[in-house]
Design a protein around this motif. Structure first.
Motif, PDB file in Angstrom:
ATOM      1  N   SER A  18       6.233  -1.021  -6.411  1.00  2.43           N
ATOM      2  CA  SER A  18       5.063  -0.170  -6.666  1.00  2.43           C
ATOM      3  C   SER A  18       4.243  -0.048  -5.391  1.00  2.43           C
ATOM      4  N   GLN A  19       3.453   1.030  -5.312  1.00  2.00           N
ATOM      5  CA  GLN A  19       2.588   1.255  -4.144  1.00  2.00           C
ATOM      6  C   GLN A  19       1.163   1.496  -4.645  1.00  2.00           C
ATOM      7  N   THR A  20       0.219   0.908  -3.929  1.00  2.00           N
ATOM      8  CA  THR A  20      -1.177   1.139  -4.335  1.00  2.00           C
ATOM      9  C   THR A  20      -1.764   2.355  -3.607  1.00  2.00           C
ATOM     10  N   GLY A  63       0.375   5.093  -2.295  1.00  2.00           N
ATOM     11  CA  GLY A  63       1.494   6.005  -2.000  1.00  2.00           C
ATOM     12  C   GLY A  63       0.932   7.367  -1.596  1.00  2.00           C
ATOM     13  N   ARG A  64       1.493   7.968  -0.557  1.00  3.58           N
ATOM     14  CA  ARG A  64       0.942   9.240  -0.100  1.00  3.58           C
ATOM     15  C   ARG A  64       2.022  10.308   0.046  1.00  3.58           C
ATOM     16  N   GLY A  65       1.557  11.564  -0.065  1.00  3.19           N
ATOM     17  CA  GLY A  65       2.468  12.689   0.080  1.00  3.19           C
ATOM     18  C   GLY A  65       1.985  13.607   1.180  1.00  3.19           C
ATOM     19  N   ARG A  66       2.549  14.805   1.234  1.00  2.13           N
ATOM     20  CA  ARG A  66       2.149  15.793   2.240  1.00  2.13           C
ATOM     21  C   ARG A  66       0.712  16.191   2.040  1.00  2.13           C
ATOM     22  N   LEU A  67       0.106  16.638   3.107  1.00  3.88           N
ATOM     23  CA  LEU A  67      -1.252  17.194   3.092  1.00  3.88           C
ATOM     24  C   LEU A  67      -2.259  16.241   2.459  1.00  3.88           C
ATOM     25  N   THR A  76       0.863  -1.190   0.000  1.00  3.19           N
ATOM     26  CA  THR A  76       0.000   0.000   0.000  1.00  3.19           C
ATOM     27  C   THR A  76       0.890   1.227   0.000  1.00  3.19           C
ATOM     28  N   SER A  77       1.715   1.335   1.050  1.00  4.18           N
ATOM     29  CA  SER A  77       2.652   2.450   1.156  1.00  4.18           C
ATOM     30  C   SER A  77       3.828   1.978   2.011  1.00  4.18           C
ATOM     31  N   THR A  78       5.025   2.297   1.579  1.00  5.40           N
ATOM     32  CA  THR A  78       6.200   1.899   2.377  1.00  5.40           C
ATOM     33  C   THR A  78       6.164   2.600   3.744  1.00  5.40           C
ATOM     34  N   MET A  79       5.417   3.726   3.829  1.00  2.00           N
ATOM     35  CA  MET A  79       5.286   4.418   5.122  1.00  2.00           C
ATOM     36  C   MET A  79       4.577   3.492   6.115  1.00  2.00           C
ATOM     37  N   LYS A 139      10.324  21.906 -11.984  1.00  2.00           N
ATOM     38  CA  LYS A 139       9.430  20.739 -12.014  1.00  2.00           C
ATOM     39  C   LYS A 139       9.871  19.708 -10.985  1.00  2.00           C
ATOM     40  N   LYS A 140       8.878  19.121 -10.332  1.00  2.00           N
ATOM     41  CA  LYS A 140       9.196  18.228  -9.205  1.00  2.00           C
ATOM     42  C   LYS A 140       9.654  16.853  -9.682  1.00  2.00           C
ATOM     43  N   VAL A 141      10.785  16.409  -9.130  1.00  2.00           N
ATOM     44  CA  VAL A 141      11.306  15.096  -9.496  1.00  2.00           C
ATOM     45  C   VAL A 141      11.303  14.155  -8.286  1.00  2.00           C
TER      46      VAL A 141
HETATM   47  C1  BTN Z   1       5.326  14.805  -1.180  1.00  2.00           C
HETATM   48  O1  BTN Z   1       5.890  15.316  -2.143  1.00  2.00           O
HETATM   49  O2  BTN Z   1       4.265  15.278  -0.756  1.00  2.00           O
HETATM   50  C2  BTN Z   1       5.944  13.627  -0.499  1.00  2.00           C
HETATM   51  C3  BTN Z   1       5.905  12.373  -1.341  1.00  2.00           C
HETATM   52  C4  BTN Z   1       6.515  11.172  -0.656  1.00  2.00           C
HETATM   53  C5  BTN Z   1       6.365   9.906  -1.446  1.00  2.00           C
HETATM   54  C6  BTN Z   1       7.084   8.753  -0.838  1.00  2.00           C
HETATM   55  S1  BTN Z   1       7.155   7.359  -1.906  1.00  2.00           S
HETATM   56  C7  BTN Z   1       7.778   6.383  -0.610  1.00  2.00           C
HETATM   57  C8  BTN Z   1       6.990   6.758   0.623  1.00  2.00           C
HETATM   58  N1  BTN Z   1       5.749   6.023   0.657  1.00  2.00           N
HETATM   59  C9  BTN Z   1       4.699   6.827   0.549  1.00  2.00           C
HETATM   60  O3  BTN Z   1       3.512   6.450   0.576  1.00  2.00           O
HETATM   61  N2  BTN Z   1       5.093   8.093   0.454  1.00  2.00           N
HETATM   62  C10 BTN Z   1       6.528   8.211   0.469  1.00  2.00           C
END
Ligand code: BTN
Length: 322
Positions: A116-118, A120-124, A92-95, A187-189
């Protein structure tokens, strides 16, 4: 650390500049010569190219760009980061995985990766697109001492480590953008997400998540995003990049723990895309405008507003306006 048979075969193939005989492989592995072809086949199934010349033996011709733990560990000389590496084909997410491990007492330095992550999450609460095999999706467990464990500092440390590792293997003019982005020409990498929690013994720990768009093709990228492949026009080895990243993180983390945040902040400034520029910061309840004049010892952004007062920003989205 004891190594598996796969790792032992690969080590022997790598250290021999040429062919390795069935006899030598069988001795190294401690298996009868008749079983060697099965072991080799198992490696081929994982994507390794191994040539057989009946009169000379086996030769390694290709290493797959898969995030296999023993490939990542190959010549990895870190003292804390990556001491244990766990890789999932999909999660789901490595977090989430890293938090589960940390809450069960996992020591710091463990690195969780996924192809791969199903979820994956970021900020906010934003989603992090994680297509199979295209990127690096990793989370690190850290247990820094109380005096040096501010999450914002660790986020900036991660950004510096990513920037240094990209610069080491490509010519891309990579920059960092406060608080958690790595950008190429705006651009975000790469994005970084740092989460702090308590484990079952009430010990405080951090999970630092890093997502890098490595080989994502242009048509799969969201607006405002780019990948290393798009920027340099060729495939980039995820294994090389990931190994360098773990190495860099280890070095910068030692600086943070043994010395202070200052050298990391100075390094961060050299990569900054906003320092000295005029920025607009969206603080949810208001918008701040002014000149970005640096970061302080806690990793907060310092903005000199148009009326001269320097404000400390601890969270928010920043855009450079000129
Ligand atoms: C962002 O730009 O908001 C942060 C993104 C972080 C993504 C990484 S991918 C590995 C780890 N697992 C996640 O679900 N999120 C972080």
């Amino acid at each position: 650390m004891s190594i598996g048979r796969d790792e032992a075969i690969l080590e022997l193939l790598r250290e021999t500049n040429g062919f390795v005989s069935t006899q030598d492989l069988s001795q190294r592995l401690g298996v009868p010569p008749t079983l060697v072809p099965d072991e080799i086949e198992a490696l081929r199934q994982q994507g390794y190219g191994i040539l057989l010349r009946p009169e000379s033996g086996y030769r390694l011709t290709m290493v797959p760009d898969r995030l296999l733990p023993f490939e990542l560990r190959y010549r990895l000389e870190t003292s804390i980061i990556g001491r244990r590496i766990v890789v999932y084909e999909q999660t789901t997410s490595t977090m989430d995985v890293a938090h589960q491990l940390a809450q069960a007492g996992e020591p710091q330095g463990t690195c969780v990766l996924a192809e791969s992550q199903t979820g994956g999450r970021g900020r906010l609460g934003r989603r992090w697109s994680s297509p199979v095999g295209d990127g690096i999706y990793l989370s690190l467990i850290l247990r820094p001492p109380l005096s040096s464990c501010a999450a914002p500092q660790v986020t900036l440390l991660a950004a510096v480590s990513v920037a240094l590792s990209i610069r080491a293997i490509t010519e891309i003019p990579v920059q960092v953008k406060w608080p958690n982005d790595i950008v190429v020409q705006g651009k975000k990498v790469c994005g970084i997400l740092t989460e702090m929690r308590l484990d079952d013994t009430q010990g405080r720990y951090l999970v630092v998540g890093i997502g890098v768009n490595v080989n994502t093709s242009r048509d799969r990228l969201l607006d405002g995003a780019t990948s290393l492949r798009v920027e340099c026009g060729e495939i980039v080895s995820r294994i090389d990049l990931c190994r360098r990243l773990l190495q860099q993180f280890d070095e910068q983390y030692a600086v943070l723990i043994d010395r202070s945040f200052r050298p990391i902040a100075e390094l961060w400034e050299t990569f900054s895309s906003i320092s000295g520029g005029h920025v607009r910061v969206d603080l949810q309840d208001r918008v701040l405008e002014g000149q970005a004049v640096g970061i302080d010892q806690d990793g907060a952004l310092l903005v000199r507003c148009d009326h001269g007062v320097v404000e400390r920003v601890v969270a928010g989205d920043v855009v450079r306006v000129r």
